[in-house]
Design a protein around this motif. Structure first.
Motif, PDB file in Angstrom:
ATOM      1  N   VAL A   1       0.850  -1.206   0.000  1.00  0.00           N
ATOM      2  CA  VAL A   1       0.000   0.000   0.000  1.00  0.00           C
ATOM      3  C   VAL A   1       0.880   1.249   0.000  1.00  0.00           C
ATOM      4  N   HIS A   2       1.958   1.187   0.775  1.00  0.00           N
ATOM      5  CA  HIS A   2       2.889   2.327   0.827  1.00  0.00           C
ATOM      6  C   HIS A   2       3.378   2.670  -0.579  1.00  0.00           C
ATOM      7  N   GLU A   3       3.784   1.660  -1.330  1.00  0.00           N
ATOM      8  CA  GLU A   3       4.344   1.917  -2.659  1.00  0.00           C
ATOM      9  C   GLU A   3       3.295   2.491  -3.618  1.00  0.00           C
TER      10      GLU A   3
ATOM     11  N   LEU B   1      14.400  12.386  -4.761  1.00  0.00           N
ATOM     12  CA  LEU B   1      15.299  11.410  -4.131  1.00  0.00           C
ATOM     13  C   LEU B   1      14.504  10.323  -3.406  1.00  0.00           C
ATOM     14  N   VAL B   2      13.416  10.708  -2.713  1.00  0.00           N
ATOM     15  CA  VAL B   2      12.595   9.715  -2.009  1.00  0.00           C
ATOM     16  C   VAL B   2      11.967   8.751  -3.017  1.00  0.00           C
ATOM     17  N   MET B   3      11.461   9.290  -4.121  1.00  0.00           N
ATOM     18  CA  MET B   3      10.821   8.426  -5.122  1.00  0.00           C
ATOM     19  C   MET B   3      11.854   7.505  -5.796  1.00  0.00           C
TER      20      MET B   3
ATOM     21  N   SER C   1      14.832   6.529  -4.659  1.00  0.00           N
ATOM     22  CA  SER C   1      15.326   5.498  -3.738  1.00  0.00           C
ATOM     23  C   SER C   1      14.212   4.494  -3.443  1.00  0.00           C
ATOM     24  N   GLY C   2      12.954   4.975  -3.415  1.00  0.00           N
ATOM     25  CA  GLY C   2      11.823   4.072  -3.187  1.00  0.00           C
ATOM     26  C   GLY C   2      11.755   3.012  -4.278  1.00  0.00           C
ATOM     27  N   PHE C   3      11.879   3.456  -5.543  1.00  0.00           N
ATOM     28  CA  PHE C   3      11.838   2.474  -6.639  1.00  0.00           C
ATOM     29  C   PHE C   3      13.040   1.533  -6.588  1.00  0.00           C
ATOM     30  N   LEU C   4      14.190   2.056  -6.153  1.00  0.00           N
ATOM     31  CA  LEU C   4      15.388   1.207  -6.121  1.00  0.00           C
ATOM     32  C   LEU C   4      15.336   0.170  -5.003  1.00  0.00           C
ATOM     33  N   VAL C   5      14.429   0.362  -4.020  1.00  0.00           N
ATOM     34  CA  VAL C   5      14.302  -0.654  -2.962  1.00  0.00           C
ATOM     35  C   VAL C   5      12.929  -1.332  -3.014  1.00  0.00           C
ATOM     36  N   SER C   6      12.219  -1.089  -4.123  1.00  0.00           N
ATOM     37  CA  SER C   6      10.834  -1.578  -4.214  1.00  0.00           C
ATOM     38  C   SER C   6      10.721  -3.088  -3.954  1.00  0.00           C
TER      39      SER C   6
ATOM     40  N   TRP D   1      20.787   2.447  -0.458  1.00  0.00           N
ATOM     41  CA  TRP D   1      19.555   3.061  -0.964  1.00  0.00           C
ATOM     42  C   TRP D   1      18.421   2.950   0.050  1.00  0.00           C
ATOM     43  N   ARG D   2      18.457   1.901   0.870  1.00  0.00           N
ATOM     44  CA  ARG D   2      17.402   1.784   1.895  1.00  0.00           C
ATOM     45  C   ARG D   2      17.560   2.868   2.953  1.00  0.00           C
ATOM     46  N   ILE D   3      18.813   3.107   3.324  1.00  0.00           N
ATOM     47  CA  ILE D   3      19.011   4.177   4.325  1.00  0.00           C
ATOM     48  C   ILE D   3      18.697   5.537   3.700  1.00  0.00           C
ATOM     49  N   ILE D   4      19.149   5.714   2.428  1.00  0.00           N
ATOM     50  CA  ILE D   4      18.843   6.980   1.731  1.00  0.00           C
ATOM     51  C   ILE D   4      17.325   7.184   1.696  1.00  0.00           C
ATOM     52  N   HIS D   5      16.590   6.111   1.404  1.00  0.00           N
ATOM     53  CA  HIS D   5      15.130   6.219   1.322  1.00  0.00           C
ATOM     54  C   HIS D   5      14.539   6.635   2.673  1.00  0.00           C
ATOM     55  N   ALA D   6      15.005   5.997   3.735  1.00  0.00           N
ATOM     56  CA  ALA D   6      14.473   6.297   5.066  1.00  0.00           C
ATOM     57  C   ALA D   6      14.838   7.721   5.493  1.00  0.00           C
TER      58      ALA D   6
ATOM     59  N   MET E   1      23.649   9.050  10.701  1.00  0.00           N
ATOM     60  CA  MET E   1      22.445   9.889  10.664  1.00  0.00           C
ATOM     61  C   MET E   1      21.207   9.070  10.962  1.00  0.00           C
ATOM     62  N   ARG E   2      21.172   7.887  10.342  1.00  0.00           N
ATOM     63  CA  ARG E   2      20.008   7.009  10.488  1.00  0.00           C
ATOM     64  C   ARG E   2      19.842   6.591  11.952  1.00  0.00           C
ATOM     65  N   ALA E   3      20.978   6.218  12.570  1.00  0.00           N
ATOM     66  CA  ALA E   3      20.920   5.770  13.962  1.00  0.00           C
ATOM     67  C   ALA E   3      20.497   6.914  14.870  1.00  0.00           C
TER      68      ALA E   3
ATOM     69  N   GLY F   1      13.883  -3.721   9.376  1.00  0.00           N
ATOM     70  CA  GLY F   1      12.678  -3.034   9.832  1.00  0.00           C
ATOM     71  C   GLY F   1      12.868  -2.415  11.199  1.00  0.00           C
ATOM     72  N   PHE F   2      11.783  -2.301  11.902  1.00  0.00           N
ATOM     73  CA  PHE F   2      11.788  -1.602  13.176  1.00  0.00           C
ATOM     74  C   PHE F   2      11.446  -2.505  14.328  1.00  0.00           C
ATOM     75  N   ASP F   3      11.793  -2.028  15.495  1.00  0.00           N
ATOM     76  CA  ASP F   3      11.252  -2.593  16.714  1.00  0.00           C
ATOM     77  C   ASP F   3       9.815  -2.077  16.771  1.00  0.00           C
TER      78      ASP F   3
HETATM   79  C1  HEM Z   1       6.076   9.902  -1.309  1.00  0.00           C
HETATM   80  C2  HEM Z   1       7.181   9.256  -1.433  1.00  0.00           C
HETATM   81  C3  HEM Z   1       7.684   8.298  -0.369  1.00  0.00           C
HETATM   82  C4  HEM Z   1       7.918   8.536   0.955  1.00  0.00           C
HETATM   83  C5  HEM Z   1       7.721   9.840   1.719  1.00  0.00           C
HETATM   84  C6  HEM Z   1       8.423   7.300   1.532  1.00  0.00           C
HETATM   85  C7  HEM Z   1       8.793   7.136   2.847  1.00  0.00           C
HETATM   86  C8  HEM Z   1       9.191   5.927   3.407  1.00  0.00           C
HETATM   87  C9  HEM Z   1       9.535   5.735   4.778  1.00  0.00           C
HETATM   88  C10 HEM Z   1       9.514   6.832   5.845  1.00  0.00           C
HETATM   89  C11 HEM Z   1       9.873   4.435   4.942  1.00  0.00           C
HETATM   90  C12 HEM Z   1      10.302   3.764   6.237  1.00  0.00           C
HETATM   91  C13 HEM Z   1      11.781   3.594   6.118  1.00  0.00           C
HETATM   92  C14 HEM Z   1      12.406   3.202   7.396  1.00  0.00           C
HETATM   93  O1  HEM Z   1      12.452   4.082   8.258  1.00  0.00           O
HETATM   94  O2  HEM Z   1      12.894   2.067   7.457  1.00  0.00           O
HETATM   95  C15 HEM Z   1       9.747   3.785   3.669  1.00  0.00           C
HETATM   96  C16 HEM Z   1      10.026   2.434   3.440  1.00  0.00           C
HETATM   97  C17 HEM Z   1       9.915   1.824   2.217  1.00  0.00           C
HETATM   98  N1  HEM Z   1       9.508   2.420   1.029  1.00  0.00           N
HETATM   99 FE1  HEM Z   1       9.001   4.348   0.784  1.00  0.00          FE
HETATM  100  N2  HEM Z   1       8.478   6.338   0.541  1.00  0.00           N
HETATM  101  C18 HEM Z   1       8.039   6.905  -0.639  1.00  0.00           C
HETATM  102  C19 HEM Z   1       7.944   6.308  -1.866  1.00  0.00           C
HETATM  103  C20 HEM Z   1       8.210   4.973  -2.122  1.00  0.00           C
HETATM  104  C21 HEM Z   1       8.099   4.344  -3.415  1.00  0.00           C
HETATM  105  C22 HEM Z   1       7.664   5.066  -4.707  1.00  0.00           C
HETATM  106  C23 HEM Z   1       8.483   3.053  -3.258  1.00  0.00           C
HETATM  107  C24 HEM Z   1       8.593   1.947  -4.270  1.00  0.00           C
HETATM  108  C25 HEM Z   1       8.003   1.906  -5.426  1.00  0.00           C
HETATM  109  C26 HEM Z   1       8.810   2.855  -1.858  1.00  0.00           C
HETATM  110  C27 HEM Z   1       9.231   1.656  -1.296  1.00  0.00           C
HETATM  111  C28 HEM Z   1       9.551   1.473   0.040  1.00  0.00           C
HETATM  112  C29 HEM Z   1      10.018   0.208   0.604  1.00  0.00           C
HETATM  113  C30 HEM Z   1      10.214  -1.105  -0.159  1.00  0.00           C
HETATM  114  C31 HEM Z   1      10.251   0.429   1.961  1.00  0.00           C
HETATM  115  C32 HEM Z   1      10.800  -0.564   2.999  1.00  0.00           C
HETATM  116  C33 HEM Z   1      12.306  -0.377   2.989  1.00  0.00           C
HETATM  117  C34 HEM Z   1      13.036  -1.146   4.054  1.00  0.00           C
HETATM  118  O3  HEM Z   1      12.527  -2.120   4.571  1.00  0.00           O
HETATM  119  O4  HEM Z   1      14.168  -0.719   4.334  1.00  0.00           O
HETATM  120  N3  HEM Z   1       8.643   4.037  -1.197  1.00  0.00           N
HETATM  121  N4  HEM Z   1       9.341   4.710   2.737  1.00  0.00           N
END
Ligand code: HEM
Lengths: 154, 142
Positions: free
Chosen positions: A30-32, A84-86, A88-93, A110-115, B48-50, B98-100
């Protein structure tokens, strides 16, 4: 676009953004999909701001009142962070890209960059919204204003 | 038609920015610098993340370990959470997927807190700047 319609679009964008960020609440699929929806609404939002952007851009290096310049710098930063969020989001999709048969071999960077960029985007979003508080106040006033009730002669 | 062109420009701009960001991240923040070490960029990212996430980092420890990365010095003193031991003490760094779950709602609230603080600062800044602008315009008119 009328102010009321723009306000509703922007408010919806803000709320969907906050929901999409809460990955623990939504789950990853749902997030994606929600985030892709956010990107579409962001494009609509940018279309409504097109004239303003072009006019500030064309005057940016000339004498321009500093507040418009600040708006422009913050908006540009928000655009870059959101991209950058989008990206990195696609790169960890874990859901959308695998659904279409792509696997993403991108690791922890990329996961840390996304977070980190996701969290930072909220701060920049806060500044963006704060700088537009006058517009928001007048839009809320207009939306909540009581329109005179039409005559009930039927 | 005009709208289509605008959409094309916005998408094209974001593709160009994406390419630039991709090159920047891959060159400056990649995980491994070679045998036995994190790149400074990656060490900075983990730190930064930590910091922002109560000592937790999203990617699994296995992934980081698999790259052959050594223990970054800033994590070595962080309560024994990295690389081997269970996290202990308030400064512990847990590297886990993931998270706690118990910490998650608090983290979400913290993000909203950051948004609210940023918005309040921006409102104050806007007020000050528009007052200065008004004063300047008055001066210029006089
Ligand atoms: C509006 C844009 C977006 C925002 C603000 C956003 C924000 C976030 C946040 C805050 C997390 C939690 C990260 C963490 O703290 O571990 C997350 C995780 C994640 N997001 Fe996004 N995201 C966005 C777009 C996307 C898109 C477009 C995708 C993929 C198509 C995506 C895929 C993921 C995945 C797979 C995770 C889990 C990563 C992990 O387990 O490390 N995100 N996102």
């Amino acid at each position: 676009m009328r102010m009321k319609a723009r306000f509703i679009l922007d408010a919806a964008l803000f709320v969907i953004y906050l929901i999409a960020m809460n990955t623990d609440g939504t789950g990853i699929p749902v997030h994606e999909w929600l985030s892709v929806g956010v990107a579409i609404v962001v494009i609509m939002h940018l279309l409504t701001e097109w004239e303003w952007t072009i006019s500030v851009l064309s005057r940016f290096f000339r004498r321009l009142f500093s507040l418009s310049r600040l708006h422009f710098v913050v908006d540009t930063l928000l655009f870059v962070v959101f991209t950058l969020v989008m990206l990195s989001g696609f790169l960890v999709s874990q859901s959308i890209l695998p659904l279409f048969g792509f696997s993403v071999p991108f690791g922890p960077t990329w996961r840390i960059i996304h977070a980190v960029s996701g969290d930072f985007s909220l701060v920049v979003l806060g500044v963006h919204v704060g700088l537009h508080w006058r517009w928001i106040v007048s839009a809320v006033k207009r939306v909540t204003a009581q329109t005179p009730a039409p005559d009930s002669a039927m | 038609m005009q709208t289509l062109i605008k959409v094309f420009v916005i998408v094209a701009l974001s593709v160009v920015v994406s390419l630039g960001l991709y090159v920047l991240v891959e060159s400056q923040f990649s995980m491994s610098m070679g045998p036995g070490g994190f790149s400074p960029g990656f060490a900075f990212l983990i730190k930064m993340r930590a910091q922002e996430n109560g000592g937790q980092i999203a990617p699994s420890f296995d992934e980081i370990q698999a790259s052959g990365g050594g223990m970054p010095p800033f994590l070595a003193g962080a309560g024994g959470g990295f690389p081997g031991a269970e996290p202990t003490g308030p400064k512990a760094v847990a590297i886990d997927k993931g998270f706690d779950a118990s910490a998650a709602p608090r983290e979400e609230l913290k993000d909203l807190e950051h948004l609210a603080i940023a918005a309040v600062i921006a409102i104050l800044l806007e007020l000050v700047l528009s007052l200065v602008g008004k004063a300047r315009r008055k001066e210029a008119a006089a």
